[in-house]
Design an enzyme around this catalytic site. Structure first.
Site, PDB file in Angstrom:
ATOM      1  N   CYS A  83      -5.762   3.390   5.258  1.00  0.00           N
ATOM      2  CA  CYS A  83      -5.979   3.437   3.806  1.00  0.00           C
ATOM      3  C   CYS A  83      -7.458   3.687   3.478  1.00  0.00           C
ATOM      4  CB  CYS A  83      -5.425   2.184   3.152  1.00  0.00           C
ATOM      5  SG  CYS A  83      -5.085   2.445   1.410  1.00  0.00           S
ATOM      6  N   HIS A 182      -0.625   0.905   5.589  1.00  0.00           N
ATOM      7  CA  HIS A 182      -1.209  -0.281   6.230  1.00  0.00           C
ATOM      8  C   HIS A 182      -0.319  -0.816   7.356  1.00  0.00           C
ATOM      9  CE1 HIS A 182      -4.394  -1.234   3.224  1.00  0.00           C
ATOM     10  NE2 HIS A 182      -3.580  -0.593   2.397  1.00  0.00           N
ATOM     11  N   GLU A 184      -1.051  -2.676   9.643  1.00  0.00           N
ATOM     12  CA  GLU A 184      -1.460  -4.053   9.978  1.00  0.00           C
ATOM     13  C   GLU A 184      -0.681  -5.084   9.155  1.00  0.00           C
ATOM     14  OE1 GLU A 184      -3.147  -1.819   8.386  1.00  0.00           O
ATOM     15  OE2 GLU A 184      -4.236  -2.675   6.677  1.00  0.00           O
TER      16      GLU A 184
HETATM   17  N1  GLN Z   1      -7.865   2.984  -3.273  1.00  0.00           N
HETATM   18  C1  GLN Z   1      -8.684   2.402  -2.250  1.00  0.00           C
HETATM   19  C2  GLN Z   1      -9.964   3.196  -2.009  1.00  0.00           C
HETATM   20  O1  GLN Z   1     -10.252   4.129  -2.673  1.00  0.00           O
HETATM   21  C3  GLN Z   1      -7.953   2.217  -0.952  1.00  0.00           C
HETATM   22  C4  GLN Z   1      -6.889   1.173  -1.095  1.00  0.00           C
HETATM   23  C5  GLN Z   1      -6.533   0.453   0.165  1.00  0.00           C
HETATM   24  O2  GLN Z   1      -7.224   0.481   1.178  1.00  0.00           O
HETATM   25  N2  GLN Z   1      -5.454  -0.300   0.089  1.00  0.00           N
HETATM   26  O3  GLN Z   1     -10.686   2.856  -1.117  1.00  0.00           O
END
Ligand code: GLN
Length: 203
Positions: A83, A182, A184
Site C-alpha cells: 500500500c 495489505h 500483513e
Molecule cells: N492512501 C495512503 C497513501 O497515500 C496509503 C494507504 C495505506 O497504506 N493503507 O499513502
C-alpha cells in the site's frame, strides 16, 4: 539444526509495523524494526509497511533515511512495499502531494488513493501469478485507501489485478515486490513467503 532465516527490516517510522514483523517471522525470516540509517547495513531485505506515504516521505527525510534507502534499493537491496509501501517504491507518482518524494526502484507510475471514495476500504479475492507455490488459489486482499499501478515499464511483471476494476495491484521487478493491498492483515502468508524466498535467493 535449521539455518536461521534472513534478516529482514521493517521500516518503523509509521504504519502497520507489528503486523509485518509477525508475518515475516511466520514466513521464516528474522524480522527487525529499523528507523535509523546505521541499522540498515545488517539487513538482507526491507519491508515498507502500509500507512500514509506522505508521512513516510516526511519522516524518512526527518530521520535521514530517504537518501540511504534510495541508494540501498537502487544498489539491489530486496524490498517489499504494501500500500503506502508500494507508493514509496514507485519511480513515479500520480496524485502525489507537491514535492512528494519516494525511494523509487520500480519502473512504474502509481496513483495514490486510486480506488476512490465510495470504496475507501474493501476486500477482494485476487488471483496471483508468480507466487512460486503450488497453492494458486485466490488470495483474500484487503484494500485501504489503496493505490493502483497506472503504468509499468517492460521489466515490471504483473502478479495480480483487482477483478472488478481490472487494475494492477501486485507487481515484481527483480528483487522488488509491491502490493496495493495489505497481506500483513490477513493470515495467508504466500506474499511474505515469496518475499522471503526473493531475499534468500539474493543472499
Ligand atoms: N492512501 C495512503 C497513501 O497515500 C496509503 C494507504 C495505506 O497504506 N493503507 O499513502
Amino acid at each position: 539444526m535449521k539455518p536461521a532465516g534472513p534478516v529482514i527490516g521493517v521500516l518503523a517510522l509509521q504504519g502497520d509495523v507489528p503486523e509485518h514483523l509477525r508475518a515475516l517471522e511466520e514466513a521464516g525470516a528474522r524480522a527487525v524494526p529499523v528507523r535509523r540509517p546505521e541499522e540498515l547495513h545488517q539487513l538482507d531485505g526491507l519491508v515498507i509497511p502500509g500507512g500514509e506515504s506522505t508521512t513516510l516521505w516526511r519522516l524518512s527525510v526527518a530521520f535521514d533515511m530517504l537518501e540511504p534507502l534510495r541508494k540501498l534499493i537502487a544498489s539491489g537491496l530486496p524490498a517489499f512495499g504494501s500500500c503506502a509501501g508500494m507508493i514509496m517504491l514507485a519511480d513515479r507518482l500520480a496524485d502525489g502531494v507537491t514535492g512528494q518524494l519516494t525511494f523509487g526502484g520500480i519502473d512504474m507510475t502509481v496513483r495514490r488513493n486510486a480506488f476512490g471514495r465510495q470504496v475507501d476500504s474493501f476486500e477482494s479475492d485476487i488471483t496471483l501469478s508468480g507466487l512460486g507455490t503450488d497453492d494458486t488459489g485466490p488470495l483474500r486482499a484487503v484494500f485501504i485507501r489503496a493505490p493502483w499501478v497506472e503504468q509499468n515499464g517492460e521489466n515490471v511483471a504483473i502478479l495480480g489485478t483487482e477483478e472488478r476494476t481490472g487494475r494492477i495491484v501486485a507487481v515484481r521487478q527483480g528483487q522488488l515486490l509491491a502490493t496495493a493491498f495489505h497481506p500483513e492483515l490477513t493470515p495467508d502468508r504466500r506474499i511474505h513467503e515469496l518475499f522471503v524466498d526473493i531475499v534468500k535467493d539474493n543472499t
